[in-house]
Design an enzyme around this catalytic site. Structure first.
Site, PDB file in Angstrom:
ATOM      1  N   GLY A 140      55.032 -25.620  -8.202  1.00 18.09           N
ATOM      2  CA  GLY A 140      56.032 -24.925  -8.108  1.00 18.09           C
ATOM      3  C   GLY A 140      57.857 -24.941  -8.135  1.00 18.09           C
ATOM      4  O   GLY A 140      58.602 -23.745  -9.159  1.00 18.09           O
ATOM      5  N   ASP A 193      56.152 -18.603  -9.311  1.00 16.68           N
ATOM      6  CA  ASP A 193      57.102 -19.268  -9.366  1.00 16.68           C
ATOM      7  C   ASP A 193      58.430 -18.552 -10.383  1.00 16.68           C
ATOM      8  O   ASP A 193      59.930 -18.350  -9.856  1.00 16.68           O
ATOM      9  CB  ASP A 193      57.137 -20.649 -10.323  1.00 16.68           C
ATOM     10  CG  ASP A 193      55.663 -21.271  -9.314  1.00 16.68           C
ATOM     11  OD1 ASP A 193      55.763 -21.495  -7.740  1.00 16.68           O
ATOM     12  OD2 ASP A 193      54.611 -21.587 -10.111  1.00 16.68           O
TER      13      ASP A 193
END
Length: 314
Positions: A41, A257
């Site tokens: 992430g 993300d």
């Protein structure tokens, strides 16, 4: 440009992607040459920010041969990598696309555990950082053995620094973030339903649940990802929904993300929330246009952002 963003990835990965003609059970499949990219992430947020011309520090755990490859991949993209070495091997993820029907298959591995001593050292490393970032992003899954006490301590260290904390995760980390209070949360509908103790939410309940989190002081901003339908942003005074533009979707890896990176790119310039969400949706949508685990091309982001802006004017 001054670095005002720190991303934290506790369970990073090396993402391997390939493609094959016809996925058939029990048959040896001849895949095309694989592509390796840094994943996880917070790492993906930093990679996406770099494509937008924004510098960030990237803190992540790294272990074994896969960890060494991960560091090499980050250095090749010229990211400011702050690696924290651990005993366990860094995990891998694998994505394969079937050329015949354009379906994508994603295989994610859990990652090994962090020892109690490693967890203490991670907290200390974050605590003693000299430069105080304007924003800290904690994003991605958690490794085995990380408990709520550790996550609570990490969140409060970040908040004590005076940084605005953004959390994009699920399960224990998302629940702990709500309990402790952060600047921005980015759940999808399923994750928001889980926070409300329900299996699913109706449209009216999405608004109610997000506003309850804000009214209780658990977040200043809640951005709910609606997948192909775009996203909706809630603040104390605003509710803004932006539909995702129509694109040729090739992969959804890294889209969430990229959305965080897009929103941050406007937040650090003190843009309004409509611009924040528009850039987030543009970056997320542009990433779905990339093959495998690749991220967006900047020219696609610029085109989609302009398209979204035009739709907002109508």
């Amino acid at each position: 440009m001054k670095k005002t963003i720190l991303t934290i990835t506790l369970n990073p990965s090396v993402d391997k992607s390939s493609s094959v003609q016809n996925i058939i059970p029990e048959k040896k499949l001849r895949c095309n040459s694989p592509k390796y990219e840094a994943g996880g992430g917070g790492i993906n947020v930093s990679r996406a920010l770099k494509r937008l011309g924004i510098l960030s520090d990237t803190f992540f755990t790294s272990g074994g041969r896969t960890g060494m490859l991960l560091e090499e991949l980050l250095h090749s993209e010229q990211l400011d990598a702050l690696s924290f070495h651990v005993a366990a091997e860094t995990r891998e993820n694998f994505t394969v696309s079937d050329i015949s029907d354009k379906k994508q298959y994603r295989f994610g591995f859990p990652g090994e555990s962090l020892t109690q001593e490693e967890q203490k050292e991670i907290l200390n490393n974050i605590d003693v950082m000299n430069q105080v970032p304007d924003f800290i992003v904690i994003s991605g899954s958690l490794p085995i053995g990380v408990d709520r006490k550790f996550m609570k301590q990490l969140i409060n260290i970040c908040k004590t620094k005076g940084s605005k904390l953004i959390v994009d995760s699920s399960g224990k980390l998302l629940k702990t973030a709500v309990e402790e209070g952060v600047f921005l949360l980015k759940p999808n509908i399923g994750e928001l339903a889980s926070l409300a103790g329900k299996e699913k939410l109706e449209d009216s309940e999405i608004h109610k649940t997000a506003q309850l989190i804000i009214s209780q002081g658990k977040a200043e901003v809640v951005v709910v990802s609606l997948g192909s339908q775009g996203a909706v942003l809630f603040s104390a005074t605003e509710q803004i929904q932006i539909k995702a533009p129509a694109v040729d979707v090739k992969s959804t890896v890294g889209a969430g993300d990229s959305m965080i990176a897009g929103m941050l790119s406007v937040l650090i310039q003190r843009g309004n929330y409509k611009e924040v969400l528009a850039m987030g949706v543009a970056c997320g949508s542009a990433t779905t246009m990339a093959e495998g685990s690749g991220l967006f091309a900047k020219e696609n982001v610029e085109h989609l952002f302009e398209e979204i802006q035009k739709q907002q004017i109508k």
